[in-house]
Motif scaffolding. Structure first.
Motif, mmCIF file in Angstrom:
data_model
loop_
_atom_site.group_PDB
_atom_site.id
_atom_site.type_symbol
_atom_site.label_atom_id
_atom_site.label_comp_id
_atom_site.label_asym_id
_atom_site.label_seq_id
_atom_site.Cartn_x
_atom_site.Cartn_y
_atom_site.Cartn_z
ATOM 1 N N GLU A 57 0.854 -1.195 0.000
ATOM 2 C CA GLU A 57 0.000 0.000 0.000
ATOM 3 C C GLU A 57 0.882 1.233 0.000
ATOM 4 O O GLU A 57 1.997 1.188 0.498
ATOM 5 N N PHE A 58 0.334 2.342 -0.519
ATOM 6 C CA PHE A 58 1.140 3.561 -0.624
ATOM 7 C C PHE A 58 0.414 4.756 -0.044
ATOM 8 O O PHE A 58 -0.793 4.883 -0.203
ATOM 9 N N VAL A 59 1.177 5.620 0.610
ATOM 10 C CA VAL A 59 0.611 6.869 1.140
ATOM 11 C C VAL A 59 1.565 8.004 0.783
ATOM 12 O O VAL A 59 2.756 7.931 1.099
ATOM 13 N N ASN A 60 1.019 9.033 0.123
ATOM 14 C CA ASN A 60 1.794 10.258 -0.069
ATOM 15 C C ASN A 60 1.219 11.288 0.903
ATOM 16 O O ASN A 60 0.070 11.707 0.753
ATOM 17 N N PRO A 61 2.007 11.709 1.914
ATOM 18 C CA PRO A 61 1.482 12.640 2.925
ATOM 19 C C PRO A 61 0.893 13.908 2.311
ATOM 20 O O PRO A 61 -0.003 14.515 2.891
ATOM 21 N N LYS A 62 1.367 14.263 1.099
ATOM 22 C CA LYS A 62 0.867 15.488 0.445
ATOM 23 C C LYS A 62 -0.600 15.366 0.035
ATOM 24 O O LYS A 62 -1.255 16.373 -0.209
ATOM 25 N N ASP A 63 -1.110 14.126 -0.076
ATOM 26 C CA ASP A 63 -2.501 13.931 -0.509
ATOM 27 C C ASP A 63 -3.506 14.110 0.624
ATOM 28 O O ASP A 63 -4.705 13.961 0.403
ATOM 29 N N TYR A 64 -3.031 14.390 1.834
ATOM 30 C CA TYR A 64 -3.948 14.455 2.992
ATOM 31 C C TYR A 64 -3.784 15.779 3.738
ATOM 32 O O TYR A 64 -2.690 16.323 3.799
ATOM 33 N N GLU A 65 -4.877 16.230 4.340
ATOM 34 C CA GLU A 65 -4.851 17.429 5.187
ATOM 35 C C GLU A 65 -4.250 17.074 6.547
ATOM 36 O O GLU A 65 -3.514 17.834 7.137
ATOM 37 N N LYS A 66 -4.619 15.881 7.057
ATOM 38 C CA LYS A 66 -4.200 15.502 8.415
ATOM 39 C C LYS A 66 -2.806 14.876 8.422
ATOM 40 O O LYS A 66 -2.319 14.421 7.378
ATOM 41 N N PRO A 67 -2.160 14.834 9.592
ATOM 42 C CA PRO A 67 -0.825 14.236 9.654
ATOM 43 C C PRO A 67 -0.851 12.767 9.223
ATOM 44 O O PRO A 67 -1.829 12.051 9.474
ATOM 45 N N VAL A 68 0.241 12.337 8.592
ATOM 46 C CA VAL A 68 0.286 10.992 8.002
ATOM 47 C C VAL A 68 0.149 9.912 9.073
ATOM 48 O O VAL A 68 -0.402 8.837 8.814
ATOM 49 N N GLN A 69 0.580 10.208 10.324
ATOM 50 C CA GLN A 69 0.429 9.192 11.372
ATOM 51 C C GLN A 69 -1.055 8.896 11.639
ATOM 52 O O GLN A 69 -1.406 7.747 11.944
ATOM 53 N N GLU A 70 -1.909 9.921 11.480
ATOM 54 C CA GLU A 70 -3.352 9.689 11.673
ATOM 55 C C GLU A 70 -3.921 8.876 10.510
ATOM 56 O O GLU A 70 -4.782 8.012 10.696
ATOM 57 N N VAL A 71 -3.423 9.141 9.310
ATOM 58 C CA VAL A 71 -3.876 8.382 8.133
ATOM 59 C C VAL A 71 -3.537 6.898 8.332
ATOM 60 O O VAL A 71 -4.377 6.016 8.111
ATOM 61 N N ILE A 72 -2.320 6.653 8.798
ATOM 62 C CA ILE A 72 -1.879 5.254 8.977
ATOM 63 C C ILE A 72 -2.666 4.583 10.118
ATOM 64 O O ILE A 72 -3.071 3.427 10.001
ATOM 65 N N ALA A 73 -2.910 5.326 11.188
ATOM 66 C CA ALA A 73 -3.697 4.765 12.301
ATOM 67 C C ALA A 73 -5.080 4.335 11.814
ATOM 68 O O ALA A 73 -5.583 3.263 12.181
ATOM 69 N N GLU A 74 -5.684 5.148 10.944
ATOM 70 C CA GLU A 74 -7.020 4.796 10.425
ATOM 71 C C GLU A 74 -6.968 3.572 9.510
ATOM 72 O O GLU A 74 -7.857 2.730 9.523
ATOM 73 N N MET A 75 -5.895 3.489 8.727
ATOM 74 C CA MET A 75 -5.767 2.348 7.789
ATOM 75 C C MET A 75 -5.574 1.027 8.522
ATOM 76 O O MET A 75 -5.852 -0.040 7.976
ATOM 77 N N THR A 76 -5.043 1.091 9.744
ATOM 78 C CA THR A 76 -4.556 -0.134 10.404
ATOM 79 C C THR A 76 -5.241 -0.424 11.739
ATOM 80 O O THR A 76 -4.756 -1.266 12.495
ATOM 81 N N GLY A 77 -6.318 0.293 12.034
ATOM 82 C CA GLY A 77 -7.011 0.037 13.302
ATOM 83 C C GLY A 77 -6.148 0.408 14.498
ATOM 84 O O GLY A 77 -5.995 -0.393 15.424
ATOM 85 N N GLY A 78 -5.502 1.573 14.442
ATOM 86 C CA GLY A 78 -4.774 2.063 15.618
ATOM 87 C C GLY A 78 -3.277 2.219 15.442
ATOM 88 O O GLY A 78 -2.602 2.773 16.303
ATOM 89 N N GLY A 79 -2.742 1.720 14.341
ATOM 90 C CA GLY A 79 -1.293 1.896 14.103
ATOM 91 C C GLY A 79 -0.651 0.626 13.588
ATOM 92 O O GLY A 79 -1.199 -0.467 13.741
ATOM 93 N N VAL A 80 0.528 0.789 13.016
ATOM 94 C CA VAL A 80 1.261 -0.377 12.501
ATOM 95 C C VAL A 80 2.030 -1.052 13.644
ATOM 96 O O VAL A 80 2.320 -0.440 14.669
#
Ligand code: NAD
Ligand code: ZN
Ligand code: ZN
Length: 379
Positions: A243-266
């Motif tokens: 999976e790929f995440v470009n932090p520029k594609d989101y308003e919120k910090p990337v750590q929050e994006v990842i937490a949402e993708m993974t049910g709380g974090g990697v």
């Protein structure tokens, strides 16, 4: 004995005369190796981002004139007094950090931070006598990381040289002398993901993809790649990044994006960017209770890591590593064997190749964020 043993060798080297200015191929004199030193004929070298930082000298202090380069493969030309474990003709990888074999770190199973030979980015001279082995018309040219591989011949402390399988192709395994082993070891030796776990990799250059390779070998089921340069994503698919995440594609910090993708974090994260914000995100994106983050990127000299202490109290762990915790002499030969047994693919990291005369092209490619590793052919 080679006919050049004990003699000064005149050869070509790429000299960085000034910060940020193209390297100049010069004829340099390389003095014979002294006590516990070896002189190497470099066959292939490649460019790692650490060379670029110390050439730019914007985020790091550096000394000039200097011969950069630390990711390479070569052959021992001659050895200095007291060297018993290496002989002319041996195939070797020089390493930016060393293993004296005697100190408390070398004797500890947990550390590769040798007291005598650990990485020292400020030092431009040999530890034996505080002098350089390179000169032009008697004027000293400084060393870099004890390796200075952008030269046809270089002098290195014996503790910073790993003897490898002579059948290993030097134009491939040269990339194992820094970046790929660093990323691989950061995952396998430090982050230690378990089978089926999730791993976030920040920065998808050669070091980050080496870390991804480690996650794949460890049996991670989700490998999330984070990079500001989306053109990295296509290449990263070859390395098992799912999976790929470009932090520029989101308003919120990337750590929050990842937490949402993974049910709380990697479960694990490995940072391979050198950017302080990415380091903080890499820590804050791991799951509370068990998450482990590992920092690999070389930070700006003034960088400060800031996070709320509750992130630690909530049972997240932060670690860092040089050279993936591998001991250069003891462990690197077995990483080369992983490649020889086809467990580790090295070819996919090599995207470009240039002759030594065109070494500045390798810098241009890295600055543009194009490709992973550019091999510089010395002959
Ligand atoms: P590289 O330039 O090829 O790759 C770095 C990647 O990080 C690039 O794709 C870039 O777009 C990405 N990036 C930069 N800032 C980012 C951010 N804020 N968020 C997400 N992605 C970001 O470099 P490399 O040769 O792979 O080296 C990576 C880092 O590892 C460098 O800092 C290098 O100095 C360091 N390094 C450390 C060790 C060690 O032993 N600790 C060894 C080798 C290299
Ligand atoms: Zn490196
Ligand atoms: Zn030591």
């Amino acid at each position: 004995m080679s006919s050049t043993a004990g003699q000064v060798i005149k050869c070509k080297a790429a000299v960085a005369w000034e910060a940020g200015k193209p390297l100049v191929i010069e004829e340099v004199e390389v003095a014979p190796p002294q006590k516990m030193e070896v002189r190497l004929k470099i066959r292939f070298t490649s460019l790692c981002h650490t060379d670029v930082y110390f050439w730019e000298a914007k985020a790091q202090n550096s000394v000039f004139p200097r011969i950069l380069g630390h990711e390479a493969a070569g052959i021992v030309e001659s050895v200095g007094e007291g060297v018993t474990e290496l002989a002319p003709g041996d195939h070797v990888l020089p390493v930016f950090t060393g293993e004296c074999g005697e100190c408390a770190h070398c004797k500890s199973e947990e550390s590769n931070m040798c007291d005598l030979l650990r990485i020292n980015t400020d030092r431009g001279v040999m530890i034996n006598d505080g002098k350089t082995r390179f000169s032009i018309n008697g004027k000293p040219i400084y060393h870099f990381l004890g390796t200075s591989t952008f030269s046809e011949y270089t002098v290195v402390h014996v503790g910073c040289v790993a003897k490898i399988n002579p059948l290993a192709p030097l134009d491939k395994v040269c990339v194992l002398s820094c970046g790929i082993s660093t990323g691989l070891g950061a995952t396998l030796n430090v982050a230690k993901p378990t089978k089926g776990s999730s791993v976030a990799i920040f920065g998808l250059g050669a070091v980050g993809l080496g870390a991804a390779e480690g996650a794949r070998l460890a049996g991670a089921s989700r490998i999330i790649g984070i990079d500001l340069n989306s053109s990295r994503f296509e290449e990263a698919k070859k390395f098992g990044v799912t999976e790929f995440v470009n932090p520029k594609d989101y308003e919120k910090p990337v750590q929050e994006v990842i937490a949402e993708m993974t049910g709380g974090g990697v479960d694990r994260s490995v940072e391979c960017t050198g950017n302080i914000n990415a380091m903080i995100s890499a820590f804050e994106c791991v799951h509370d209770g068990w998450g482990v983050a590992v920092l690999v990127g070389v930070p700006h000299k003034d960088a400060v890591f800031k996070t709320h202490p509750m992130n630690f109290l909530n049972e997240r762990t932060l670690k860092g590593t040089f050279f993936g915790n591998y001991k250069p002499r003891s462990d690197l030969p077995s990483v080369v064997e992983m490649y020889m047994k086809k467990e580790l693919e090295v070819e996919k990291f090599i995207t470009h190749e240039v002759p030594f005369a065109e070494i500045n092209k390798a810098f241009e490619l890295m600055l543009k964020g194009e490709g992973l590793r550019c091999i510089i052919r010395m002959e």
